[in-house]
Design a protein around this motif. Sequence first.
Motif, short mmCIF file in Angstrom:
data_model
loop_
_atom_site.label_atom_id
_atom_site.label_comp_id
_atom_site.label_asym_id
_atom_site.label_seq_id
_atom_site.Cartn_x
_atom_site.Cartn_y
_atom_site.Cartn_z
N ASP A 35 -41.94 -33.33 -2.47
CA ASP A 35 -42.25 -34.16 -1.32
C ASP A 35 -43.75 -34.27 -1.08
O ASP A 35 -44.18 -34.97 -0.15
N ASN A 45 -44.44 -34.20 3.65
CA ASN A 45 -43.20 -34.22 4.43
C ASN A 45 -43.30 -35.06 5.70
O ASN A 45 -42.30 -35.56 6.21
N LYS A 46 -44.49 -35.22 6.22
CA LYS A 46 -44.64 -35.95 7.48
C LYS A 46 -44.22 -37.41 7.34
O LYS A 46 -43.86 -38.05 8.33
N ARG A 48 -41.54 -38.52 5.95
CA ARG A 48 -40.11 -38.60 6.28
C ARG A 48 -39.91 -38.53 7.80
O ARG A 48 -39.04 -39.19 8.35
N GLN A 49 -40.70 -37.71 8.46
CA GLN A 49 -40.59 -37.62 9.92
C GLN A 49 -41.04 -38.92 10.58
O GLN A 49 -40.41 -39.41 11.53
N ALA A 165 -36.99 -34.57 12.81
CA ALA A 165 -35.99 -33.76 12.11
C ALA A 165 -34.97 -34.64 11.39
O ALA A 165 -34.37 -34.23 10.39
N TYR A 168 -35.55 -35.09 7.68
CA TYR A 168 -35.15 -34.04 6.75
C TYR A 168 -33.65 -33.83 6.69
O TYR A 168 -33.15 -33.18 5.76
N VAL A 187 -38.67 -23.34 2.65
CA VAL A 187 -39.34 -24.49 3.26
C VAL A 187 -40.31 -24.01 4.33
O VAL A 187 -40.14 -22.91 4.89
N THR A 194 -39.16 -30.09 10.14
CA THR A 194 -38.73 -30.09 8.74
C THR A 194 -37.69 -29.01 8.50
O THR A 194 -36.63 -29.26 7.91
N HIS A 195 -37.95 -27.80 8.96
CA HIS A 195 -37.04 -26.67 8.76
C HIS A 195 -35.69 -26.94 9.42
O HIS A 195 -34.64 -26.83 8.78
N LEU A 198 -33.81 -29.96 7.78
CA LEU A 198 -33.28 -29.63 6.46
C LEU A 198 -32.08 -28.71 6.56
O LEU A 198 -31.05 -28.91 5.88
N THR A 314 -44.12 -29.52 0.57
CA THR A 314 -44.28 -30.47 1.66
C THR A 314 -45.63 -31.18 1.64
O THR A 314 -45.96 -31.91 2.58
#
Length: 333
Positions: A35, A45-46, A48-49, A165, A168, A187, A194-195, A198, A314
């Motif tokens: 990611d 990862n941000k 996806r958020q 969230a 994820y 993660v 994210t945590h 996921l 991430t």
Amino acid sequence: MKTHPRVDLVSGPTPLERLAQLSARLNIDLWVKRDDLAGTTLGGNKSRQLEFYLGKAVAQGCDTILITGAVQSNFVRTAAASARKIGSRTIVQLEDRVPGQDQHYATSGNVLLNDLLGAEVMRYPDGEDEAGADRALRARAEQERAKGHHPFVIPLALGNPPLGALGYMRAAKEILQQRDGFDFVIVASGSGLTHAGLLAGLLDNGFAGVVIGSCVRRDATQQQRRIRTVLDDLQALLGRPDQIGSDQINIWDGALAPGYGQIGPQALNAMKLMAHSDGLLLDPVYTAKVFAAVPALVESGDIPQGSKVLFVHTGGLASLFAYQIALAGRLGS
């Protein structure tokens, strides 16, 4: 289950790759979810958020995105880039969280990219006051509204709907479609979006393994409480009863010291181990502290030899360049 508007910022599934050298070295079957390749401006990862935050902003007809984060925040930088993709301006608030940083830290990495992307920058001196940072952002949003703009605030503190969230939860399904059967998923655990996303997404799709969140900002006790809160808020956002027990929230903080944005020996060793073994780069703030959990938990026996392990990368590589002086002379064999 409730649905929420989304914009497309991540073009297709990110790769899932096996780390052959580290697998042999650690005697596990180790994979990485790339990611770090998700979204714009060095990815992460941000992205996806932000698909869900900006989806709501677009649905509301907003033209100005406001976001707060640390000086070297990947979230802030990615928001500035992603806002450009939807035709919006961005106001970013940079919080002082990391003590004793040099001028290079304050002007390079994500800060440089914010400037290149044309984001307007505010400053907030007390980076540990999340509620205060959000209040300052909302006050600025009211000023923008008075000027005729249509602002949208991406909040930081707990108690806000955890739209990020949802990104994820989607990523969890993507991972399991690419490859199933992982015993452990490692993660980052910071804001918790994210945590928590996921974890919820994997459990929704029948995952039988263990998700471990590695702390990057708070110790394990504080982070356990934070993830519990985010999960409760996520279930409310989805319009369904709580389905995740606290015994399924697994936290590791062995590489957190000396604190957020600071590089301890375990994070430094993790950066070198990954780079020297499989040629993949980690950043000091997030991914080095997260990957450090893998060799540590293998050594302790908490991850048994032969386990199939997924490390979620991430991103955050822009911030690596802000640590040039801090890392000087420390990266050799």
